[in-house]
Design a protein around this motif. Structure first.
Motif, mmCIF file in Angstrom:
data_model
loop_
_atom_site.group_PDB
_atom_site.id
_atom_site.type_symbol
_atom_site.label_atom_id
_atom_site.label_comp_id
_atom_site.label_asym_id
_atom_site.label_seq_id
_atom_site.Cartn_x
_atom_site.Cartn_y
_atom_site.Cartn_z
ATOM 1 N N ILE A 168 0.813 -1.213 0.000
ATOM 2 C CA ILE A 168 0.000 0.000 0.000
ATOM 3 C C ILE A 168 0.849 1.267 0.000
ATOM 4 N N ARG A 169 1.963 1.243 0.737
ATOM 5 C CA ARG A 169 2.808 2.434 0.803
ATOM 6 C C ARG A 169 3.412 2.757 -0.566
ATOM 7 N N GLN A 171 2.412 1.549 -3.582
ATOM 8 C CA GLN A 171 1.400 1.684 -4.630
ATOM 9 C C GLN A 171 0.610 2.988 -4.528
ATOM 10 N N PHE A 172 0.323 3.409 -3.287
ATOM 11 C CA PHE A 172 -0.576 4.551 -3.111
ATOM 12 C C PHE A 172 -0.006 5.687 -2.276
ATOM 13 N N GLY A 173 1.159 5.472 -1.646
ATOM 14 C CA GLY A 173 1.742 6.524 -0.818
ATOM 15 C C GLY A 173 1.054 6.687 0.520
ATOM 16 N N CYS A 174 0.288 5.660 0.948
ATOM 17 C CA CYS A 174 -0.425 5.701 2.231
ATOM 18 C C CYS A 174 0.230 4.742 3.216
ATOM 19 N N ASN A 175 -0.024 4.947 4.494
ATOM 20 C CA ASN A 175 0.536 4.078 5.529
ATOM 21 C C ASN A 175 -0.572 3.466 6.388
ATOM 22 N N VAL A 176 -0.513 2.148 6.559
ATOM 23 C CA VAL A 176 -1.426 1.453 7.468
ATOM 24 C C VAL A 176 -0.819 1.555 8.868
ATOM 25 N N VAL A 177 -1.444 2.338 9.726
ATOM 26 C CA VAL A 177 -0.866 2.580 11.051
ATOM 27 C C VAL A 177 -1.403 1.630 12.114
ATOM 28 N N ALA A 178 -2.525 0.967 11.838
ATOM 29 C CA ALA A 178 -3.081 0.019 12.798
ATOM 30 C C ALA A 178 -4.086 -0.894 12.106
ATOM 31 N N ILE A 179 -4.243 -2.083 12.676
ATOM 32 C CA ILE A 179 -5.229 -3.050 12.169
ATOM 33 C C ILE A 179 -5.980 -3.638 13.356
ATOM 34 N N LYS A 180 -7.295 -3.636 13.264
ATOM 35 C CA LYS A 180 -8.129 -4.313 14.251
ATOM 36 C C LYS A 180 -8.680 -5.555 13.584
ATOM 37 N N GLU A 181 -8.213 -6.721 14.028
ATOM 38 C CA GLU A 181 -8.658 -7.964 13.415
ATOM 39 C C GLU A 181 -10.129 -8.218 13.730
ATOM 40 N N ALA A 182 -10.821 -8.818 12.774
ATOM 41 C CA ALA A 182 -12.269 -8.987 12.874
ATOM 42 C C ALA A 182 -12.687 -9.755 14.126
ATOM 43 N N ASP A 183 -11.882 -10.731 14.536
ATOM 44 C CA ASP A 183 -12.254 -11.573 15.679
ATOM 45 C C ASP A 183 -11.533 -11.186 16.962
ATOM 46 N N GLU A 184 -10.866 -10.033 16.972
ATOM 47 C CA GLU A 184 -10.121 -9.594 18.148
ATOM 48 C C GLU A 184 -10.691 -8.282 18.680
#
Length: 223
Positions: A168-169, A171-184
């Motif tokens: 993503i960084r 390809q699009f110049g964006c940063n994923v800063v956090a992920i909340k997993e669906a079951d967590e």
């Protein structure tokens, strides 16, 4: 296939939604009863028409039944807002979002079948427009005039892929800063590049608006 929207009422709120949807490449029909407002959006929206939307025949004439999603953003005329929403429901519009003036207005709108009722504070057009484009775009927070944070839900396009595979960084110049997993219940801050994304995981992504827009169109919005 490009989705079609109609915005009824081109005041501050409706106008900002119309501008944002148009900027995102959506096909927008801009509608207002006042000629000066319609002229203002003639070169912004795909189509702009003067119309009294409390008249069912007028709505039929302008082809409202061909629209996927109608946003009723009529200003202070609560009666016109309610009558317009009723007409749209009777004509079988798939999705109707309506601006409410107060709690009583909201109760009436919910009773007559509005799909989504909003209480805009200041200018929330951009934030709401993003949620309208896709149910996978959960939130949009402006950091500055041209940078934002978005909260998106992973769909089929990201399911089973790692962050390094999505790239993503780069390809699009964006940063994923956090992920909340669906079951967590917790949030994984600064996720590793090898983390696999599953459908319904929630990603917090930061970047320039133009880059976030490309990211949303290619990886978030479902066809």
């Amino acid at each position: 296939m490009k989705r079609e929207f109609a915005v009824i009422g081109l005041g501050r709120f409706g106008g900002s939604i119309c501008r944002e949807l148009s900027a995102e490449g959506m096909d927008v029909l801009a509608i207002d009863i006042h000629e000066d407002k319609v002229k203002e959006f003639k070169n912004i929206a795909a189509h702009a028409v003067i119309a009294d939307t409390t008249d069912e025949n007028v709505l039929k004439e302008i082809g409202i039944r061909n629209i996927d999603h109608v946003i009723v953003a009529i200003g202070d005329d609560i009666q016109a807002s309610i009558l317009t929403t009723l007409m749209l429901k009777e004509l079988g519009i798939n999705k109707i979002t309506v601006k409410a003036q107060n709690d009583y207005h909201e109760k009436v709108l919910n009773k007559i079948g509005a799909d989504h009722v909003v209480h805009p504070e200041r200018d929330m057009g951009r934030r709401i427009a993003h949620s309208i484009i896709s149910t996978n775009i959960l939130d949009h927070l402006e950091l500055s005039d041209d940078h934002s944070i978005v909260e998106v839900k992973a769909g089929e396009k990201m399911d089973g892929m790692t962050l390094i595979e999505l790239d993503i960084r780069a390809q699009f110049g964006c940063n994923v800063v956090a992920i909340k997993e669906a079951d967590e219940k917790g949030i994984n801050v600064s996720p590793m590049a090898t983390q696999k994304i599953e459908k319904d995981d929630i990603l917090i992504v930061i970047g320039a608006d133009k880059d976030l827009s490309r990211f949303e169109k290619q990886l978030v919005v479902e066809d």
